[in-house]
Write an enzyme that holds these catalytic residues in place. Structure first.
Site, PDB file in Angstrom:
ATOM      1  N   HIS A 176       2.953   2.582  12.777  1.00  0.00           N
ATOM      2  CA  HIS A 176       2.124   3.595  13.436  1.00  0.00           C
ATOM      3  C   HIS A 176       2.813   4.217  14.651  1.00  0.00           C
ATOM      4  O   HIS A 176       2.133   4.765  15.524  1.00  0.00           O
ATOM      5  CB  HIS A 176       0.754   3.017  13.857  1.00  0.00           C
ATOM      6  CG  HIS A 176       0.010   2.354  12.751  1.00  0.00           C
ATOM      7  ND1 HIS A 176      -1.255   1.811  12.914  1.00  0.00           N
ATOM      8  CD2 HIS A 176       0.329   2.123  11.439  1.00  0.00           C
ATOM      9  CE1 HIS A 176      -1.678   1.298  11.772  1.00  0.00           C
ATOM     10  NE2 HIS A 176      -0.725   1.464  10.866  1.00  0.00           N
ATOM     11  N   ASP A 230      -0.091   4.290   1.133  1.00  0.00           N
ATOM     12  CA  ASP A 230      -0.455   5.283   2.140  1.00  0.00           C
ATOM     13  C   ASP A 230       0.202   5.002   3.480  1.00  0.00           C
ATOM     14  O   ASP A 230       0.667   3.894   3.753  1.00  0.00           O
ATOM     15  CB  ASP A 230      -1.974   5.342   2.303  1.00  0.00           C
ATOM     16  CG  ASP A 230      -2.583   3.995   2.696  1.00  0.00           C
ATOM     17  OD1 ASP A 230      -2.123   2.966   2.164  1.00  0.00           O
ATOM     18  OD2 ASP A 230      -3.509   3.969   3.522  1.00  0.00           O
ATOM     19  N   GLU A 233      -5.125   1.666   2.409  1.00  0.00           N
ATOM     20  CA  GLU A 233      -5.084   0.471   3.255  1.00  0.00           C
ATOM     21  C   GLU A 233      -5.285   0.828   4.716  1.00  0.00           C
ATOM     22  O   GLU A 233      -5.901   0.065   5.479  1.00  0.00           O
ATOM     23  CB  GLU A 233      -3.742  -0.258   3.064  1.00  0.00           C
ATOM     24  CG  GLU A 233      -3.646  -1.611   3.772  1.00  0.00           C
ATOM     25  CD  GLU A 233      -3.131  -1.541   5.198  1.00  0.00           C
ATOM     26  OE1 GLU A 233      -3.186  -2.570   5.912  1.00  0.00           O
ATOM     27  OE2 GLU A 233      -2.671  -0.458   5.626  1.00  0.00           O
ATOM     28  N   GLU A 234      -4.763   1.975   5.122  1.00  0.00           N
ATOM     29  CA  GLU A 234      -4.801   2.344   6.532  1.00  0.00           C
ATOM     30  C   GLU A 234      -6.183   2.780   7.012  1.00  0.00           C
ATOM     31  O   GLU A 234      -6.389   2.951   8.213  1.00  0.00           O
ATOM     32  CB  GLU A 234      -3.790   3.468   6.812  1.00  0.00           C
ATOM     33  CG  GLU A 234      -2.334   3.102   6.548  1.00  0.00           C
ATOM     34  CD  GLU A 234      -1.773   2.102   7.541  1.00  0.00           C
ATOM     35  OE1 GLU A 234      -2.543   1.612   8.399  1.00  0.00           O
ATOM     36  OE2 GLU A 234      -0.573   1.807   7.473  1.00  0.00           O
ATOM     37  N   ASP A 280       6.205   0.650   7.270  1.00  0.00           N
ATOM     38  CA  ASP A 280       4.789   0.402   6.965  1.00  0.00           C
ATOM     39  C   ASP A 280       4.264   1.443   5.982  1.00  0.00           C
ATOM     40  O   ASP A 280       3.597   2.389   6.370  1.00  0.00           O
ATOM     41  CB  ASP A 280       4.004   0.448   8.267  1.00  0.00           C
ATOM     42  CG  ASP A 280       2.544   0.060   8.100  1.00  0.00           C
ATOM     43  OD1 ASP A 280       2.220  -0.636   7.118  1.00  0.00           O
ATOM     44  OD2 ASP A 280       1.732   0.466   8.940  1.00  0.00           O
ATOM     45  N   HIS A 331       0.834  -1.202   0.000  1.00  0.00           N
ATOM     46  CA  HIS A 331       0.000   0.000   0.000  1.00  0.00           C
ATOM     47  C   HIS A 331       0.867   1.249   0.000  1.00  0.00           C
ATOM     48  O   HIS A 331       1.964   1.276   0.557  1.00  0.00           O
ATOM     49  CB  HIS A 331      -0.990   0.000   1.169  1.00  0.00           C
ATOM     50  CG  HIS A 331      -0.387  -0.058   2.538  1.00  0.00           C
ATOM     51  ND1 HIS A 331       0.062   1.070   3.207  1.00  0.00           N
ATOM     52  CD2 HIS A 331      -0.183  -1.101   3.391  1.00  0.00           C
ATOM     53  CE1 HIS A 331       0.503   0.735   4.396  1.00  0.00           C
ATOM     54  NE2 HIS A 331       0.380  -0.573   4.535  1.00  0.00           N
ATOM     55  N   GLU A 340       4.092  -6.288   3.764  1.00  0.00           N
ATOM     56  CA  GLU A 340       3.949  -5.660   5.078  1.00  0.00           C
ATOM     57  C   GLU A 340       5.144  -6.039   5.956  1.00  0.00           C
ATOM     58  O   GLU A 340       5.788  -7.069   5.744  1.00  0.00           O
ATOM     59  CB  GLU A 340       2.652  -6.126   5.747  1.00  0.00           C
ATOM     60  CG  GLU A 340       1.383  -5.614   5.092  1.00  0.00           C
ATOM     61  CD  GLU A 340       1.009  -4.211   5.560  1.00  0.00           C
ATOM     62  OE1 GLU A 340       1.798  -3.578   6.298  1.00  0.00           O
ATOM     63  OE2 GLU A 340      -0.073  -3.738   5.164  1.00  0.00           O
TER      64      GLU A 340
END
Length: 384
Positions: free
Chosen positions: A355, A82, A144-145, A112, A80, A169
């Site tokens: 995150h 984003d 995705e997030e 990530d 992803h 990932e």
């Protein structure tokens, strides 16, 4: 292949320097178009055919599919584009500047997972594309997030049928073949306000919610008894009551009460089945109080995912990395890609960094990742 790409670190730096935040808050949400254009330019340089796909019902978001070779089968590498928003006050470095320090690459998306595209491009620059006997695809997805809209849309509209897919990932290069899903629900009960001195003149939504939670707890126990998957550390579906709010004063009958809860289904327990079970659990309250109970998704639900332990993809990758595939509790885009072909989650960096402020990827992953990607591409796309 053409070798006019920027260096690995330059690729990485440009990816990190291009903001592509996904957020439910429109003020924080950003388009990924600039990042998609960068990837399109680089994959075109390597001789790939590039398609850019607008993703409906998003704020100007796009998927990219880069294809090399033709024929059936082949390998799909995906990630992803984003990132999550960042806590400005908690970062000690600029999140949009790739910073190397103490054998770590710092920046928002280093682990990530925007950095995965730099690894793919770097592994491809020295490959001889004429030796590919099956197609190689690279998919870059949007959102995705938040909603996983990119992967949902691609899997529902694409006619691709690769032999297998790998999602990069951050798994510390340990293959992941299964994870639970995630469902977040809002249960809303509408009562009727009135003065607390005469309860008979109102309908107290808190009391109805108390009844509803009792029924949901029965369902929670039933899920634990009926469904079991021994590979998971918590081998049953879980249900959590995470937020409840109702009323505005002690001397008023509560007119509205809302519960937010989540369910984490095992692979094989479908979203439709769970939706039906929740509605059945609340049916006694709904029947007694018609029109006063509503159930809404707080976000689009994500099903559980599993790639069978005896699948050829799992066995090949386990042999390459030298460790067995794991199961995890966090969610990825795997359940959507699994609809197209057998899918594994496998990539550099630690999920512990996802995150987090001062997100980083350890430089010790660079060489092993490059080697693993080269081996995987050769096995699925170049072997006779």
């Amino acid at each position: 292949m053409n070798k006019t790409l920027p260096s690995f670190i330059e690729l990485y730096s440009k990816l990190i320097a291009t903001p592509s935040i996904s957020a439910t808050d429109a003020a924080l949400d950003q388009s990924n178009e600039t990042l998609i254009n960068l990837l399109a330019e680089w994959f075109t340089t390597l001789g790939f055919k590039v398609e850019v796909q607008p993703v409906p019902d998003t704020r100007n978001k796009f998927n990219l599919l880069a294809s090399l070779g033709s024929g059936s089968g082949g390998l799909l590498l995906t990630g992803h584009t984003d990132t999550v928003p960042f806590d400005d006050g908690r970062w000690t470095r600029d999140p949009f500047t790739l910073t190397e320090h103490d054998n770590k690459l710092y920046g928002l998306g280093t682990a990530d997972m925007k950095g995965f595209f730099a690894f793919i491009l770097d592994a491809l620059r020295d490959m001889d594309s004429s030796k590919l006997t099956k197609p190689l695809y690279v998919l870059a997805t949007a959102d995705e997030e938040t909603s996983m809209a990119g992967a949902r849309y691609f899997s529902s509209t694409s006619h691709l049928k690769p032999d297998c897919a790998i999602i990069g990932e951050p798994t510390s290069l340990q293959p992941v073949r299964a994870h639970k899903g995630h469902i977040a629900e809002a249960i809303r009960i509408t009562g009727q306000s009135g003065h607390s001195s005469d309860p008979s003149r109102g309908i107290n939504a808190i009391e109805l919610m108390h009844d509803a939670i009792g029924h949901l707890m029965v369902l929670r126990d039933s899920l634990k008894e009926r469904y079991h998957h021994p590979a998971f550390a918590i081998p049953y579906p879980t249900m959590n009551f995470g937020h409840v709010h109702g009323g505005d004063a002690p001397n008023r009958i509560c007119a509205c009460c809302e519960l937010h809860m989540d369910i984490r289904p095992l692979p094989g327990l479908t979203l439709n089945d769970l939706d039906e079970l929740v509605h059945q659990a609340l049916e006694p309250v709904s029947s007694r109080w018609p029109g006063r109970v509503t159930i809404e998704h707080l976000h689009s639900p994500i099903p559980g995912y599993e790639c069978a332990a005896d699948n050829a993809l799992v066995q090949v990758v386990e042999k390459l990395v030298g460790t067995p595939a794991e199961v995890v509790n966090y969610c990825t885009e795997a359940p959507f890609l699994q609809q197209m072909c057998p899918t594994l989650v496998l990539g550099p960096g630690s999920i512990d960094q996802a995150h987090q402020p001062d997100e980083f990827l350890a430089t010790s992953f660079i060489q092993p990742t490059r080697q693993l990607l080269t081996q995987v591409i050769h096995h699925f796309c170049a072997e006779k």
